[in-house]
Design an enzyme around this catalytic site. Structure first.
Site, PDB file in Angstrom:
ATOM      1  N   ALA A  73      -0.023  -2.937   9.023  1.00 14.00           N
ATOM      2  CA  ALA A  73       1.143  -3.144   8.169  1.00 14.00           C
ATOM      3  C   ALA A  73       0.869  -2.624   6.767  1.00 14.00           C
ATOM      4  CB  ALA A  73       1.511  -4.633   8.118  1.00 14.00           C
ATOM      5  N   ASP A  74       1.936  -2.345   6.060  1.00 19.69           N
ATOM      6  CA  ASP A  74       1.827  -1.964   4.652  1.00 19.69           C
ATOM      7  C   ASP A  74       3.058  -2.466   3.917  1.00 19.69           C
ATOM      8  OD1 ASP A  74       0.059  -0.143   2.809  1.00 19.69           O
ATOM      9  OD2 ASP A  74       2.137   0.240   2.252  1.00 19.69           O
ATOM     10  N   THR A  75       2.843  -3.081   2.758  1.00 19.96           N
ATOM     11  CA  THR A  75       3.931  -3.647   1.970  1.00 19.96           C
ATOM     12  C   THR A  75       4.081  -2.878   0.666  1.00 19.96           C
ATOM     13  OG1 THR A  75       3.578  -5.845   2.928  1.00 19.96           O
ATOM     14  CG2 THR A  75       4.809  -5.748   0.866  1.00 19.96           C
TER      15      THR A  75
END
Length: 207
Positions: free
Chosen positions: A75-77
């Site tokens: 994931a990446d935010t």
């Protein structure tokens, strides 16, 4: 309903303690933590939500080669004001700049996540939440900077901590803003043969 895949392991392609804590809320403890060491630089004119989705996909693919036959979750935010991406502030001066920019306005938090199944199929999705800050005065900003909570946080704040005092309104997923949209992640896992309910119930019943 997808038939659960038995005897599988989950690899989390992230070193984020916040993502591990979020997964634990739904009874998931990754079997392996293997962060993806790839450049996190947006392409020219790349929109923030595309950036988050691309990074998540690339992280998953990078780590999958080291763990064949397992579930890989990455994931990446990304915190963004319009098309402007606010990364992790490098120092107090940049953190102050970010907080002043966010003061009294709405911004977006985009989390892209990618799941690679044991058979190699990759699924990538993106979730966006709208966060509105109250107007911040000098005292608010000074005290938050002094807390040190801004360090290592996209956008220089943490909604799950003292940063919650700055958030006037949230539209969308709270866990997405923390770093992983649990509803969407759990649905994607369950829909691709990883039985989240089974793990969650086993976790609740364990002594």
């Amino acid at each position: 309903m997808t038939t659960p895949i038995l005897n599988t392991e989950l690899v989390l392609a992230s070193a984020s303690p916040r993502r591990r804590e979020l997964l634990s809320q739904i009874g998931i403890t990754p079997d392996t933590i293997d962060p993806a060491d790839i450049p996190e630089i947006p392409n020219a004119d790349e929109r923030p939500h595309h950036f988050a989705l691309r990074l998540a996909s690339e992280k998953a693919a990078h780590v999958a080669s080291r763990h064949p036959g397992k579930f890989i979750l990455a994931a990446d935010t990304v915190v963004a004001v319009g098309r402007r991406i606010l990364g992790k502030a490098e120092d107090e001066r940049e953190a102050v700049k970010y907080l002043k920019l966010l003061s009294g306005r709405k911004h977006q938090v985009h989390t892209g996540f990618s799941l690679i199944r044991p058979d190699g199929k990759q699924i990538a999705k993106r979730v966006t939440s709208d966060v509105t800050f109250k107007p911040l005065d000098g005292h608010d900003i000074r005290q938050y900077i002094n807390s040190g909570e801004w360090e290592g946080k996209a956008g220089a704040y943490a909604i799950q901590g003292l940063g919650s005092m700055m958030v006037r309104k949230l539209q969308g997923s709270y866990s997405n803003v923390v770093g992983l949209p649990l509803f969407e992640v759990a649905a994607t896992l369950n829909g691709n043969g990883f039985d989240v309910w089974k793990l969650a119930l086993e976790d609740k019943q364990s002594p």
